[in-house]
Design a protein around this motif. Structure first.
Motif, short mmCIF file in Angstrom:
data_model
loop_
_atom_site.label_atom_id
_atom_site.label_comp_id
_atom_site.label_asym_id
_atom_site.label_seq_id
_atom_site.Cartn_x
_atom_site.Cartn_y
_atom_site.Cartn_z
N ILE A 155 0.84 -1.18 0.00
CA ILE A 155 0.00 0.00 0.00
C ILE A 155 0.88 1.24 0.00
CG2 ILE A 155 -0.20 0.07 2.51
CD1 ILE A 155 -3.14 0.88 2.11
N SER A 156 0.43 2.29 -0.69
CA SER A 156 1.24 3.50 -0.76
C SER A 156 0.37 4.74 -0.74
CB SER A 156 2.10 3.49 -2.03
OG SER A 156 2.94 4.62 -2.05
N THR A 157 0.85 5.77 -0.08
CA THR A 157 0.22 7.08 -0.13
C THR A 157 1.11 8.04 -0.93
OG1 THR A 157 1.24 7.80 1.95
CG2 THR A 157 -0.94 6.75 2.10
N ASN A 158 2.11 7.49 -1.60
CA ASN A 158 3.04 8.28 -2.40
C ASN A 158 2.37 8.67 -3.71
OD1 ASN A 158 5.22 9.46 -3.64
ND2 ASN A 158 6.40 7.59 -3.86
N ILE A 159 2.03 9.94 -3.85
CA ILE A 159 1.37 10.37 -5.09
C ILE A 159 2.37 10.77 -6.16
CG2 ILE A 159 -0.82 11.03 -4.01
CD1 ILE A 159 0.20 13.92 -3.99
N ASP A 160 3.63 10.95 -5.78
CA ASP A 160 4.69 11.28 -6.74
C ASP A 160 5.36 9.99 -7.19
OD1 ASP A 160 6.77 12.24 -8.26
OD2 ASP A 160 7.71 13.38 -6.64
N GLN A 161 4.79 9.37 -8.20
CA GLN A 161 5.29 8.07 -8.67
C GLN A 161 6.65 8.17 -9.36
OE1 GLN A 161 3.81 5.15 -7.82
NE2 GLN A 161 2.51 6.48 -6.59
N THR A 162 7.14 9.40 -9.60
CA THR A 162 8.47 9.55 -10.20
C THR A 162 9.57 9.35 -9.15
OG1 THR A 162 8.51 11.94 -9.85
CG2 THR A 162 7.59 11.14 -11.94
N LYS A 163 9.21 9.47 -7.89
CA LYS A 163 10.17 9.32 -6.80
C LYS A 163 10.08 7.91 -6.23
CE LYS A 163 11.47 11.21 -2.36
NZ LYS A 163 11.07 12.01 -1.22
N LYS A 164 11.19 7.18 -6.28
CA LYS A 164 11.23 5.81 -5.73
C LYS A 164 11.13 5.88 -4.21
CE LYS A 164 13.90 1.55 -5.88
NZ LYS A 164 14.20 1.25 -4.50
N ASP A 165 10.25 5.09 -3.67
CA ASP A 165 10.00 5.08 -2.24
C ASP A 165 10.58 3.81 -1.61
OD1 ASP A 165 8.97 6.41 -0.07
OD2 ASP A 165 6.89 5.85 -0.43
N VAL A 166 11.09 3.94 -0.41
CA VAL A 166 11.54 2.78 0.35
C VAL A 166 10.28 2.05 0.82
CG1 VAL A 166 12.74 1.98 2.42
CG2 VAL A 166 13.61 3.93 1.13
N ILE A 167 10.19 0.76 0.55
CA ILE A 167 9.06 -0.02 1.03
C ILE A 167 9.40 -0.55 2.42
CG2 ILE A 167 7.54 -2.00 0.62
CD1 ILE A 167 8.21 -1.71 -2.38
N VAL A 168 8.47 -0.32 3.35
CA VAL A 168 8.63 -0.76 4.74
C VAL A 168 7.73 -1.98 4.95
CG1 VAL A 168 8.37 -0.10 7.16
CG2 VAL A 168 9.00 1.63 5.45
N ASN A 169 8.32 -3.11 5.27
CA ASN A 169 7.52 -4.30 5.51
C ASN A 169 7.05 -4.34 6.97
OD1 ASN A 169 6.40 -6.78 4.45
ND2 ASN A 169 7.78 -7.83 5.86
N SER A 170 5.83 -4.80 7.17
CA SER A 170 5.27 -4.89 8.52
C SER A 170 4.76 -6.29 8.81
CB SER A 170 4.10 -3.92 8.68
OG SER A 170 4.52 -2.59 8.56
N SER A 171 5.03 -6.73 10.01
CA SER A 171 4.55 -8.01 10.50
C SER A 171 4.53 -7.91 12.02
CB SER A 171 5.52 -9.12 10.07
OG SER A 171 5.23 -10.33 10.73
N ASN A 172 3.80 -8.79 12.66
CA ASN A 172 3.83 -8.82 14.12
C ASN A 172 5.05 -9.56 14.65
OD1 ASN A 172 1.59 -7.26 14.84
ND2 ASN A 172 0.21 -8.96 14.39
N TYR A 173 5.93 -9.97 13.74
CA TYR A 173 7.14 -10.68 14.10
C TYR A 173 8.37 -9.92 13.62
CZ TYR A 173 4.08 -14.55 15.13
OH TYR A 173 3.09 -15.33 15.66
N ILE A 174 9.45 -10.01 14.37
CA ILE A 174 10.72 -9.41 14.00
C ILE A 174 11.53 -10.49 13.28
CG2 ILE A 174 12.82 -8.29 14.83
CD1 ILE A 174 10.15 -6.73 15.35
N SER A 175 12.03 -10.17 12.11
CA SER A 175 12.79 -11.14 11.32
C SER A 175 14.19 -11.33 11.90
CB SER A 175 12.91 -10.67 9.87
OG SER A 175 11.63 -10.53 9.31
N THR A 176 14.64 -12.58 11.94
CA THR A 176 15.97 -12.89 12.45
C THR A 176 16.77 -13.79 11.52
OG1 THR A 176 15.13 -14.76 13.72
CG2 THR A 176 15.27 -12.64 14.87
#
Length: 181
Positions: free
Chosen positions: A83-104
């Motif tokens: 999901i994104s709220t980035n309306i400026d599609q010319t600018k590459k956005d860092v994708i932040v992954n979310s989970s209830n678990y911390i990856s190890t």
């Protein structure tokens, strides 16, 4: 409105909304129903899949909800998981992954980088999901506290206080910049 997770991750300028996907969704939905904010800014810590270093500040308007089982072809979802709220599609956005678990699992999480996903934070997907539902512009500012490896928890604990100080300075500087305009 500036928000944060809560518990040990609070800031004097942010309203705590809950830790993890569920608490954040419930509390932020309640806030949006009763007093819809004009903008949501989430501030919090994040783990790096390897592209970002400890104490880097990362800003984003794009989140994903991809579980580790997906990376090993052991699961799928019929739901939109980015999901994104980035309306400026010319600018590459860092994708932040979310989970209830911390990856190890460092080897497995390197696959996130191949998908264009750079960091993980437990709450951000929930923040953007609620923002989208209520048509609220939103974004996030994160400070890297750890890498997604076997030392993730210990590194988070070791670096969390400094990361909060850096976030505090960064957010206050950004607010000052915006108020000068």
């Amino acid at each position: 409105m500036i928000i944060c997770a809560g518990n040990s991750e609070t800031f004097d300028f942010a309203t705590p909304m809950g830790v993890g996907l569920l608490e954040m969704t419930i509390n932020l939905t309640r806030a949006a129903l009763f007093d819809k904010p004009e903008f949501l800014l989430f501030v919090g810590s994040a783990g790096s899949y390897g592209e970002y270093n400890i104490f880097d500040i990362v800003e984003s308007k794009t989140a994903a909800n991809i579980e580790l089982a997906f990376l090993s072809n052991d699961a799928y979802t019929p739901l939109d998981n980015v999901i994104s709220t980035n309306i400026d599609q010319t600018k590459k956005d860092v994708i932040v992954n979310s989970s209830n678990y911390i990856s190890t699992n460092e080897e497995l999480t390197k696959k996130f980088l191949k998908l264009g996903i750079g960091i993980e934070n437990m709450e951000f997907f929930a923040v953007l999901s609620v923002a989208k539902e209520f048509d609220i512009p939103a974004g996030g500012i994160f400070c890297i506290t750890n890498y997604t490896n076997k030392n993730a928890h210990n590194d988070f604990l070791k670096n969390h206080e400094e990361a909060k100080k850096l976030l505090d300075l960064h957010v206050k500087r950004r607010v000052e910049e915006l108020t000068k305009k």
